[in-house]
Scaffold this active site. Structure first.
Site, PDB file in Angstrom:
ATOM      1  NE  ARG A  80      -3.494  -2.278   2.837  1.00 45.07           N
ATOM      2  CZ  ARG A  80      -3.197  -3.391   3.482  1.00 45.07           C
ATOM      3  NH1 ARG A  80      -1.997  -3.540   4.041  1.00 45.07           N
ATOM      4  NH2 ARG A  80      -4.086  -4.375   3.583  1.00 45.07           N
TER       5      ARG A  80
ATOM      6  CE  LYS B 105      -7.707  -1.178   5.436  1.00 43.81           C
ATOM      7  NZ  LYS B 105      -8.405  -1.301   4.141  1.00 43.81           N
TER       8      LYS B 105
ATOM      9  CG  HIS C   7      -4.865   0.101  -3.755  1.00 43.16           C
ATOM     10  ND1 HIS C   7      -4.141   0.266  -2.593  1.00 43.16           N
ATOM     11  CD2 HIS C   7      -5.823  -0.820  -3.466  1.00 43.16           C
ATOM     12  CE1 HIS C   7      -4.645  -0.501  -1.648  1.00 43.16           C
ATOM     13  NE2 HIS C   7      -5.655  -1.177  -2.150  1.00 43.16           N
TER      14      HIS C   7
ATOM     15  NE  ARG D  75      -2.883  -3.845  -1.158  1.00 48.35           N
ATOM     16  CZ  ARG D  75      -2.436  -4.631  -0.178  1.00 48.35           C
ATOM     17  NH1 ARG D  75      -1.138  -4.837  -0.038  1.00 48.35           N
ATOM     18  NH2 ARG D  75      -3.283  -5.203   0.658  1.00 48.35           N
TER      19      ARG D  75
ATOM     20  CG  HIS E 297      -6.240  -8.875   1.753  1.00 56.41           C
ATOM     21  ND1 HIS E 297      -6.408  -9.357   0.469  1.00 56.41           N
ATOM     22  CD2 HIS E 297      -6.015  -7.547   1.619  1.00 56.41           C
ATOM     23  CE1 HIS E 297      -6.297  -8.363  -0.390  1.00 56.41           C
ATOM     24  NE2 HIS E 297      -6.056  -7.256   0.279  1.00 56.41           N
TER      25      HIS E 297
ATOM     26  CE1 TYR F 241      -6.294  -7.745  -6.648  1.00 54.31           C
ATOM     27  CE2 TYR F 241      -6.287  -8.873  -4.542  1.00 54.31           C
ATOM     28  CZ  TYR F 241      -6.149  -7.719  -5.274  1.00 54.31           C
ATOM     29  OH  TYR F 241      -5.892  -6.531  -4.638  1.00 54.31           O
TER      30      TYR F 241
END
Length: 266
Positions: free
Chosen positions: A125, A150, A214, A217, A240, A249
């Site tokens: 990120r 995150k 992003h 990413r 995640h 994805y």
């Protein structure tokens, strides 16, 4: 935002929330405790319909302001109903490997090239990129240590050989002191500056897509999946919490769909 520091919010969250509060104060030109809920609703309407903020940013604004009122004014305001009711079902923007290389080639200097390479090769990120310190690059183990990503979580991602080579060239020329990529005053590089240099390089590479950090990413995750990497490994690499987030994805790379020949070509 010292309250958030004491409560151990991540640096990125503190910076994002601080920016949101400052923006709201500038909009109203008076302290937020002098604002009633009707005025707040008008502000949200302005952000959604005039500024065209994204689904996730709209939600972040509501969360930041609700927290600010609670912690600073001891006032509980109801902003949950201003959360967007449904997230748009959009697929991530992904670019090809050769397009990533073109963007890197068209970047202005070795610093910009290295920043783009780090984001793509490690799936970072933008906030994680600018928070990187020199000590977070472990060339002996060939890993990058992402700290306070995150959700305020650390993780380890592989360090690319090509990226390491670029970083060594960059380091000799720029000799950063603490942060891997420093701003003009030796502090952290700004996320907006990175996205601007990235978009400028993409424009010079004649890639007519809205390219952001992003996008790199998303492309990293998609290319890993296309190479046969297990989806749960990709989940860990991206940081995640839920596998559901990573599963998006699979909609971009579904082999059986990508290998279908159009009847027009027959």
């Amino acid at each position: 935002m010292k309250i958030l520091e004491v409560k151990r919010y991540s640096k990125n969250t503190i910076e994002s929330y601080s920016s949101i509060v400052k923006m709201a104060i500038q909009f109203f030109e008076k302290p937020l405790n002098k604002i009633d809920e009707t005025e707040l609703h008008r502000y949200f309407y302005h952000m959604v319909h005039t500024k065209k903020v994204s689904y996730s940013y709209q939600k972040q604004i509501a969360m930041a302001l609700k927290l600010y009122y609670r912690e600073v004014f001891d006032q509980n305001i109801n902003l949950e109903f201003l959360f967007p009711s449904r997230k748009p079902d959009r697929l991530p923007v992904v670019i090809a490997r050769k397009e990533v290389l073109k963007i890197i080639e068209k970047a202005n200097n070795i610093k910009h090239k290295s920043m783009i390479a780090v984001v793509y090769s490690a799936g970072l990120r933008v906030g994680e990129l600018i928070a990187l310190e020199i000590k977070d690059i472990d060339s002996s183990r060939m890993v990058i240590h992402i700290k306070s990503g995150k959700g305020n979580k650390d993780r380890i991602v592989p360090l690319s050989e090509k990226t390491l080579s670029m970083l060594r060239e960059y380091y000799k020329e720029y000799t950063p002191k603490r942060y891997l990529f420093e701003g003009q005053k030796g502090d952290r590089y700004s996320s907006s500056s990175f996205n601007k240099l990235l978009q400028a390089a993409a424009k010079r590479a004649r890639i007519n897509k809205n390219i952001t950090a992003h996008t790199l990413r998303h492309s990293y995750a998609t290319h890993l999946l296309e190479n046969g990497t297990d989806i749960r490994i990709i989940q860990k690499l991206l940081g995640h919490n839920s596998i559901k987030t990573t599963m998006i994805y699979t909609q971009v790379t579904e082999p059986t769909l990508l290998n279908v020949t159009s009847p027009f070509d027959d």
